[in-house]
Design an enzyme around this catalytic site. Structure first.
Site, PDB file in Angstrom:
ATOM      1  N   CYS A   1     -15.646  23.371  16.578  1.00  0.00           N
ATOM      2  CA  CYS A   1     -16.054  23.232  17.978  1.00  0.00           C
ATOM      3  C   CYS A   1     -15.667  21.841  18.478  1.00  0.00           C
ATOM      4  CB  CYS A   1     -17.550  23.518  18.120  1.00  0.00           C
ATOM      5  SG  CYS A   1     -18.065  23.874  19.819  1.00  0.00           S
TER       6      CYS A   1
ATOM      7  N   HIS B   1     -18.397  28.762  14.855  1.00  0.00           N
ATOM      8  CA  HIS B   1     -19.231  27.983  13.942  1.00  0.00           C
ATOM      9  C   HIS B   1     -19.507  28.723  12.635  1.00  0.00           C
ATOM     10  CE1 HIS B   1     -20.648  24.669  16.643  1.00  0.00           C
ATOM     11  NE2 HIS B   1     -20.319  25.537  17.585  1.00  0.00           N
TER      12      HIS B   1
ATOM     13  N   GLU C   1     -20.640  27.533   9.914  1.00  0.00           N
ATOM     14  CA  GLU C   1     -21.855  27.011   9.276  1.00  0.00           C
ATOM     15  C   GLU C   1     -23.111  27.708   9.777  1.00  0.00           C
ATOM     16  OE1 GLU C   1     -21.696  24.591  13.069  1.00  0.00           O
ATOM     17  OE2 GLU C   1     -20.258  25.530  11.685  1.00  0.00           O
TER      18      GLU C   1
END
Length: 225
Positions: free
Chosen positions: A89, A197, A199
């Site tokens: 990002c 994302h 994660e």
């Protein structure tokens, strides 16, 4: 192998803890939290991550000021040595602004912040980051960005496609990105920038674990090397 990672925090980063936790849970080893004003990275890091957020409030251009933080000189040198670098990002924006990846991230088509789960297609599963996926596999990863519209001229896009450097592609229109590109690799394959994302998708409690294979791929590849 003692796995050592560094997660860079800029003023305005808001996903640095998420990234550090994901790396710690999936990859293990020591995760160093590095402030943007530091001149040096931990000694001999295996993996460097630039997390999401709004560094410097996206002032000037998203990632433009962060790319000139003192620590980024060390990140650039590490990437040029072959150290594995992931930018997610805002981290992707920083990598383009620092010249480690081609292209630029512009305001989303429709001028709206996009925050939802999206489907991605794995375009290249031969990289250090994507070896845990199948080529053509569809995965679900969340996005949360206002400036994720990837742009490059046609010659650059053709080169990225021809060299297999498009890692992920949106399976549907999300933000206006050229050719629906969601993530790209550098020419050496040790730097990946992506807007979604991973994660935030490493365990069932988060609604899915499709992002976990990215981190597993990195640690497996580095251990094997």
């Amino acid at each position: 192998m003692a796995f050592t990672s560094a997660v860079i925090t800029f003023p305005g980063s808001n996903c640095d803890r998420d990234m550090a936790v994901a790396i710690e849970q999936v990859c293990g080893g020591t995760v160093h939290r590095v402030w943007h004003g530091d001149a040096d990275l931990p000694e001999n890091p295996d993996f460097i991550a630039l997390p999401g957020g709004f560094s410097y409030g996206d002032y000037l251009r998203s990632g433009a000021m962060a790319a000139r933080s003192p620590v980024m000189q060390a990140v650039v040198r590490a990437a040029e040595r072959g150290v594995t670098v992931l930018g997610v990002c805002n981290g992707f924006q920083v990598l383009t602004e620092a010249g480690l990846l081609p292209g630029a991230l512009m305001r989303n088509a429709g001028i709206r912040f996009v925050c939802r789960d999206v489907k991605l297609t794995v375009e290249n599963n031969q990289s250090l980051f994507t070896a845990g996926y199948d080529a053509g596999q569809q995965i679900t990863i969340p996005v949360a960005h206002h400036d994720g519209n990837f742009f490059a001229d046609d010659a650059t896009l053709d080169r990225l496609e021809g060299e297999g450097r498009v890692a992920f592609r949106y399976a549907e229109a999300v933000n206006g990105s050229a050719r629906n590109i969601a993530g790209v690799l550098n020419d050496r394959g040790n730097v990946l920038g992506m807007m979604p994302h991973p994660e935030r998708m490493i365990e069932a409690a988060q609604g899915g674990s499709d992002g976990r294979a990215l981190f597993e791929s990195v640690v497996r590849g580095l251990v094997a090397a």
